[in-house]
Scaffold this motif. Structure first.
Motif, PDB file in Angstrom:
ATOM      1  N   GLY A 159       0.774  -1.150  -0.037  1.00  0.00           N
ATOM      2  CA  GLY A 159      -0.126  -0.067   0.012  1.00  0.00           C
ATOM      3  C   GLY A 159       0.796   1.210  -0.045  1.00  0.00           C
ATOM      4  N   SER A 160       0.279   2.330  -0.538  1.00  0.00           N
ATOM      5  CA  SER A 160       1.091   3.503  -0.495  1.00  0.00           C
ATOM      6  C   SER A 160       0.145   4.544  -0.328  1.00  0.00           C
ATOM      7  CB  SER A 160       1.893   3.773  -1.814  1.00  0.00           C
ATOM      8  OG  SER A 160       0.958   4.014  -3.008  1.00  0.00           O
ATOM      9  N   ASP A 161       0.488   5.731  -0.042  1.00  0.00           N
ATOM     10  CA  ASP A 161      -0.241   7.099  -0.080  1.00  0.00           C
ATOM     11  C   ASP A 161       0.120   7.582  -1.946  1.00  0.00           C
ATOM     12  OD1 ASP A 161       2.187   8.355  -0.016  1.00  0.00           O
ATOM     13  OD2 ASP A 161       1.728   9.378   1.823  1.00  0.00           O
ATOM     14  N   HIS A 162      -0.372   8.977  -2.134  1.00  0.00           N
ATOM     15  CA  HIS A 162      -0.041   9.673  -3.287  1.00  0.00           C
ATOM     16  C   HIS A 162       1.477   9.715  -3.458  1.00  0.00           C
ATOM     17  CE1 HIS A 162      -0.621  12.615  -0.355  1.00  0.00           C
ATOM     18  NE2 HIS A 162       0.290  13.651  -1.212  1.00  0.00           N
ATOM     19  N   VAL A 163       2.310  10.075  -2.662  1.00  0.00           N
ATOM     20  CA  VAL A 163       3.706  10.314  -2.614  1.00  0.00           C
ATOM     21  C   VAL A 163       4.515   8.906  -2.848  1.00  0.00           C
ATOM     22  CG1 VAL A 163       5.927  11.259  -1.425  1.00  0.00           C
ATOM     23  CG2 VAL A 163       3.614  12.330  -1.134  1.00  0.00           C
ATOM     24  N   GLY A 164       3.978   7.817  -2.539  1.00  0.00           N
ATOM     25  CA  GLY A 164       4.681   6.573  -2.664  1.00  0.00           C
ATOM     26  C   GLY A 164       4.014   5.845  -3.627  1.00  0.00           C
ATOM     27  N   ALA A 182       4.240   6.125  -7.057  1.00  0.00           N
ATOM     28  CA  ALA A 182       5.148   5.466  -8.248  1.00  0.00           C
ATOM     29  C   ALA A 182       6.243   4.570  -7.706  1.00  0.00           C
ATOM     30  CB  ALA A 182       5.895   6.761  -8.525  1.00  0.00           C
ATOM     31  N   LEU A 183       6.757   4.725  -6.624  1.00  0.00           N
ATOM     32  CA  LEU A 183       7.625   3.665  -5.969  1.00  0.00           C
ATOM     33  C   LEU A 183       7.052   2.291  -5.709  1.00  0.00           C
ATOM     34  CD1 LEU A 183      10.446   2.823  -5.319  1.00  0.00           C
ATOM     35  CD2 LEU A 183       9.925   3.870  -2.818  1.00  0.00           C
ATOM     36  N   ILE A 226       4.204  -4.238   2.745  1.00  0.00           N
ATOM     37  CA  ILE A 226       5.113  -3.157   2.420  1.00  0.00           C
ATOM     38  C   ILE A 226       4.549  -2.036   2.347  1.00  0.00           C
ATOM     39  CG2 ILE A 226       6.943  -2.284   0.880  1.00  0.00           C
ATOM     40  CD1 ILE A 226       7.618  -5.286   0.199  1.00  0.00           C
ATOM     41  N   LEU A 227       4.498  -0.701   2.811  1.00  0.00           N
ATOM     42  CA  LEU A 227       3.919   0.415   2.880  1.00  0.00           C
ATOM     43  C   LEU A 227       4.883   1.486   2.469  1.00  0.00           C
ATOM     44  CD1 LEU A 227       1.935   0.087   6.100  1.00  0.00           C
ATOM     45  CD2 LEU A 227       0.971  -0.096   3.805  1.00  0.00           C
ATOM     46  N   ILE A 228       4.470   2.534   1.532  1.00  0.00           N
ATOM     47  CA  ILE A 228       5.342   3.411   0.978  1.00  0.00           C
ATOM     48  C   ILE A 228       4.603   4.787   1.215  1.00  0.00           C
ATOM     49  CG2 ILE A 228       6.828   4.102  -0.759  1.00  0.00           C
ATOM     50  CD1 ILE A 228       6.548   1.283  -1.974  1.00  0.00           C
ATOM     51  N   CYS A 229       5.457   5.716   1.981  1.00  0.00           N
ATOM     52  CA  CYS A 229       4.864   7.232   1.856  1.00  0.00           C
ATOM     53  C   CYS A 229       5.991   8.039   1.586  1.00  0.00           C
ATOM     54  CB  CYS A 229       3.960   7.484   2.995  1.00  0.00           C
ATOM     55  SG  CYS A 229       4.881   7.531   4.615  1.00  0.00           S
ATOM     56  N   GLY A 230       6.068   9.287   1.957  1.00  0.00           N
ATOM     57  CA  GLY A 230       7.174  10.249   1.826  1.00  0.00           C
ATOM     58  C   GLY A 230       8.331   9.851   2.419  1.00  0.00           C
ATOM     59  N   THR A 231       8.201   9.484   3.515  1.00  0.00           N
ATOM     60  CA  THR A 231       9.177   9.097   4.718  1.00  0.00           C
ATOM     61  C   THR A 231       9.455   7.633   4.862  1.00  0.00           C
ATOM     62  OG1 THR A 231       8.413   9.971   6.631  1.00  0.00           O
ATOM     63  CG2 THR A 231       9.426  11.548   5.342  1.00  0.00           C
ATOM     64  N   GLY A 232       8.150   7.103   4.966  1.00  0.00           N
ATOM     65  CA  GLY A 232       7.884   5.763   5.713  1.00  0.00           C
ATOM     66  C   GLY A 232       7.554   5.911   6.918  1.00  0.00           C
ATOM     67  N   THR A 280       8.078  -0.230   5.856  1.00  0.00           N
ATOM     68  CA  THR A 280       7.845   0.815   5.403  1.00  0.00           C
ATOM     69  C   THR A 280       9.057   1.443   4.825  1.00  0.00           C
ATOM     70  OG1 THR A 280       7.921   2.163   7.580  1.00  0.00           O
ATOM     71  CG2 THR A 280       6.040   1.024   6.839  1.00  0.00           C
ATOM     72  N   LEU A 281       8.784   1.981   3.886  1.00  0.00           N
ATOM     73  CA  LEU A 281       9.703   2.831   2.970  1.00  0.00           C
ATOM     74  C   LEU A 281       9.495   4.321   2.699  1.00  0.00           C
ATOM     75  CD1 LEU A 281      10.403   0.041   0.205  1.00  0.00           C
ATOM     76  CD2 LEU A 281      11.808   0.617   2.265  1.00  0.00           C
ATOM     77  N   GLY A 282      10.384   5.163   2.785  1.00  0.00           N
ATOM     78  CA  GLY A 282       9.969   6.529   2.002  1.00  0.00           C
ATOM     79  C   GLY A 282      10.626   6.778   0.744  1.00  0.00           C
ATOM     80  N   ALA A 283       9.419   7.083  -0.023  1.00  0.00           N
ATOM     81  CA  ALA A 283       9.882   7.274  -1.658  1.00  0.00           C
ATOM     82  C   ALA A 283      10.519   8.611  -1.568  1.00  0.00           C
ATOM     83  CB  ALA A 283       8.519   7.515  -2.157  1.00  0.00           C
ATOM     84  N   ARG A 284      10.568   9.564  -0.706  1.00  0.00           N
ATOM     85  CA  ARG A 284      11.358  10.796  -0.756  1.00  0.00           C
ATOM     86  C   ARG A 284      12.656  10.452  -0.314  1.00  0.00           C
ATOM     87  NH1 ARG A 284       6.426  14.878   0.941  1.00  0.00           N
ATOM     88  NH2 ARG A 284       5.764  15.298  -1.248  1.00  0.00           N
TER      89      ARG A 284
END
Length: 148
Positions: free
Chosen positions: A6-11, A13-14, A62-68, A105-109
């Motif tokens: 899962g991700s939010d809008h920032v994550g 693309a990753l 696995i979850l992805i947002c701006g910073t995680g 969790t991962l940070g796309a930024r």
């Protein structure tokens, strides 16, 4: 392995890159959203994936947002979740071996695509060591029980 992502809008693309990578490795992937790059709120997807993990609909998440960080905080509110935000492979590996983490969790930024893949591979590539670590996980479960 069946992995919830899962991700939010920032994550977003990753997340697409990670889903493709997981499929190339032979994993089954369940995408819990977000499905585009339009603004949304990360706790929605952190909770969805965390619930899927504790309900055994998926093996891990696995979850992805701006910073995680936000995703980690949201997921960790669900009893039974041990989510870890990682920016490098070593911590990801040890989090699984010592803490039996069930969500990464991962940070796309924070991390690029190739580093994110390395982190995922390190996390998925090891098993929980148990033994001396079991006592600590039981202590964590006791803390969760007190919070109910």
């Amino acid at each position: 392995m069946k992995i919830g992502v899962g991700s939010d809008h920032v994550g977003y693309a990753l997340k697409l890159e990670i889903i493709e990578h997981l499929k190339e490795l032979g994993h089954e992937v369940v995408d819990f959203g977000h499905y585009n790059n339009q603004r949304t709120d990360y706790p929605i997807y952190g909770e969805k994936v965390a619930n899927a993990v504790v309900n055994k609909e998926v093996d891990c998440g696995i979850l992805i947002c701006g910073t995680g960080v936000g995703m980690s905080i949201a997921a960790n509110k669900v009893n039974g979740i041990r989510a870890v935000v990682c920016s490098e492979p070593y911590s990801a590996m040890l989090s699984k071996q010592h803490n039996n983490t069930n969500i990464l969790t991962l940070g796309a930024r924070v991390v690029g695509t190739e580093l994110a893949k390395m982190i995922v591979d390190s996390w998925l590539g090891v098993e929980y060591e148990a033994g001396r670590h079991d006592k600590r996980l039981e202590m964590i479960r006791e803390i969760e029980t007190k919070q109910k």
